[in-house]
Design an enzyme around this catalytic site. Structure first.
Site, PDB file in Angstrom:
ATOM      1  N   ASP A 142      29.254 -22.010  37.094  1.00  0.00           N
ATOM      2  CA  ASP A 142      29.575 -20.600  36.810  1.00  0.00           C
ATOM      3  C   ASP A 142      29.556 -20.370  35.297  1.00  0.00           C
ATOM      4  OD1 ASP A 142      31.927 -21.842  36.095  1.00  0.00           O
ATOM      5  OD2 ASP A 142      33.236 -20.484  37.219  1.00  0.00           O
ATOM      6  N   SER A 143      29.346 -21.451  34.527  1.00  0.00           N
ATOM      7  CA  SER A 143      29.098 -21.304  33.089  1.00  0.00           C
ATOM      8  C   SER A 143      27.789 -20.545  32.862  1.00  0.00           C
ATOM      9  CB  SER A 143      29.050 -22.675  32.397  1.00  0.00           C
ATOM     10  OG  SER A 143      28.162 -23.548  33.064  1.00  0.00           O
ATOM     11  N   ASP A 184      28.459 -23.906  42.097  1.00  0.00           N
ATOM     12  CA  ASP A 184      29.822 -23.612  41.644  1.00  0.00           C
ATOM     13  C   ASP A 184      30.196 -22.234  42.197  1.00  0.00           C
ATOM     14  OD1 ASP A 184      32.033 -24.239  40.183  1.00  0.00           O
ATOM     15  OD2 ASP A 184      31.155 -23.792  38.220  1.00  0.00           O
ATOM     16  N   GLU A 227      37.156 -24.653  41.741  1.00  0.00           N
ATOM     17  CA  GLU A 227      38.222 -24.967  40.783  1.00  0.00           C
ATOM     18  C   GLU A 227      39.569 -24.907  41.506  1.00  0.00           C
ATOM     19  OE1 GLU A 227      38.078 -22.499  37.285  1.00  0.00           O
ATOM     20  OE2 GLU A 227      36.012 -23.070  36.829  1.00  0.00           O
ATOM     21  N   GLU A 234      38.095 -31.556  33.761  1.00  0.00           N
ATOM     22  CA  GLU A 234      37.633 -30.834  32.566  1.00  0.00           C
ATOM     23  C   GLU A 234      38.743 -30.752  31.526  1.00  0.00           C
ATOM     24  OE1 GLU A 234      35.713 -27.035  33.190  1.00  0.00           O
ATOM     25  OE2 GLU A 234      35.709 -26.596  31.042  1.00  0.00           O
TER      26      GLU A 234
HETATM   27  O1  KIV Z   1      30.466 -24.165  35.228  1.00  0.00           O
HETATM   28  C1  KIV Z   1      30.368 -25.264  34.684  1.00  0.00           C
HETATM   29  O2  KIV Z   1      29.455 -25.523  33.880  1.00  0.00           O
HETATM   30  C2  KIV Z   1      31.376 -26.274  34.990  1.00  0.00           C
HETATM   31  C3  KIV Z   1      31.350 -27.550  34.201  1.00  0.00           C
HETATM   32  C4  KIV Z   1      32.034 -27.325  32.902  1.00  0.00           C
HETATM   33  C5  KIV Z   1      31.944 -28.689  34.936  1.00  0.00           C
HETATM   34  O3  KIV Z   1      32.212 -26.051  35.820  1.00  0.00           O
END
Ligand code: KIV
Length: 276
Positions: A45-46, A84, A116, A189
């Site tokens: 989700d980044s 994610d 998460e 994290e």
């Molecule tokens: O969304 C993401 O890139 C993540 C990583 C930081 C593990 O959750």
């Protein structure tokens, strides 16, 4: 060749081989990441800030995340594709959480989902339990959970003896509950090295660290950080190449060559006119 399975991940872990995961949000990068031999590609989700240009992960929509996952799925041959789940695409109700996780697998081709989890996060742990019972592989994620950034007030390192930080005991307990609920591995994290080591020693499945130090079973990095394409790269990341610079130089060269008439040449032209 088939994609890496959760059994492959577990057997590498049993053999003491370090696991690797990188994020990707589109097909061209996913192709390169897959060719490079990582075990897992995380469609993080980044993507919110690194791909869609939002401030952070919060605005990323379910439809955007599904589309990113489908692009990565089309490009990846060997790595496991982990989607994610974005902010509030799970947790609002069990039915909606299961339905949305199912969309990542059925519509977008994900092999697993990542959720998460807040310290002692009962709601998410119950969802993980239901998903894994139904056949959806789940990667847990504890420590700093950016989807809760507005709640916790900032990107504080977790596992420190500090009010804004989840205690190491809470991280260990939450990771243990996630494993009991069926998670096949757990991302840690931004966690102090000692807390990460405690979690790693406590659970029988791999821990994948990002800013969690050296005593974990594998590492994940955000692709834009490691390629030098992030606006702000955190100190936890190592930059392996400066694509920012390479792309800027290429673009400047293109502009100059078009302006000076150096591009295109005869070789880039269909049925070129022979001029005297
Ligand atoms: O969304 C993401 O890139 C993540 C990583 C930081 C593990 O959750």
């Amino acid at each position: 060749m088939s994609r890496t399975s959760i059994q492959d991940i577990q057997s590498k872990y049993d053999d003491g081989v370090a696991l690797t995961m990188l994020t990707a949000y589109d097909a061209p990068i996913a192709r390169r990441v897959d060719d490079g031999g990582v075990d897992m590609i995380l469609v993080g989700d980044s993507a919110g800030h690194n791909h869609h240009g939002y401030e952070d992960t919060i605005p990323l929509t379910l439809e955007e995340a599904l589309s990113n996952t489908a692009a990565v799925d089309r490009a990846a041959d060997e790595a496991m594709v982990v989607a994610d789940m974005p902010f509030l695409s799970y947790g609002t109700s069990m039915a909606e959480s299961v339905e949305n996780a199912g969309r990542f697998m059925k519509e977008a081709g994900a092999d697993a989902v990542k959720l998460e989890t807040a310290p002692y996060g009962e709601t998410t742990i119950d969802i993980v339990d239901r998903l894994t019972e139904l056949g959806v592989p789940v990667l847990g994620h504890v420590g700093l959970t950016p989807q809760r950034m507005n709640q916790i007030g900032g990107a504080f390192i977790q596992g420190r003896d500090h009010d804004a930080s989840a205690a190491a005991d809470a991280l260990v307990d939450t990771a243990e509950q996630l494993v009991e609920a069926g998670a096949f591995a757990v991302v840690l994290e931004a966690v102090s090295e000692e807390a990460a080591r405690r979690v790693t020693e406590a659970i029988p499945v791999p821990t994948i660290g990002i800013g969690a130090g050296r005593h974990v079973d594998g590492q994940v990095l955000v692709i834009t950080d490691m390629l030098g394409l992030s606006e702000h790269s955190p100190s936890l990341a190592r930059q392996y190449v400066d694509l920012d610079d390479a792309i800027s130089s290429a673009v400047e060269q293109f502009v100059t060559e078009v302006e000076t008439g150096e591009f295109p040449t005869r070789e880039h032209t269909y049925d070129p006119i022979d001029e005297e």
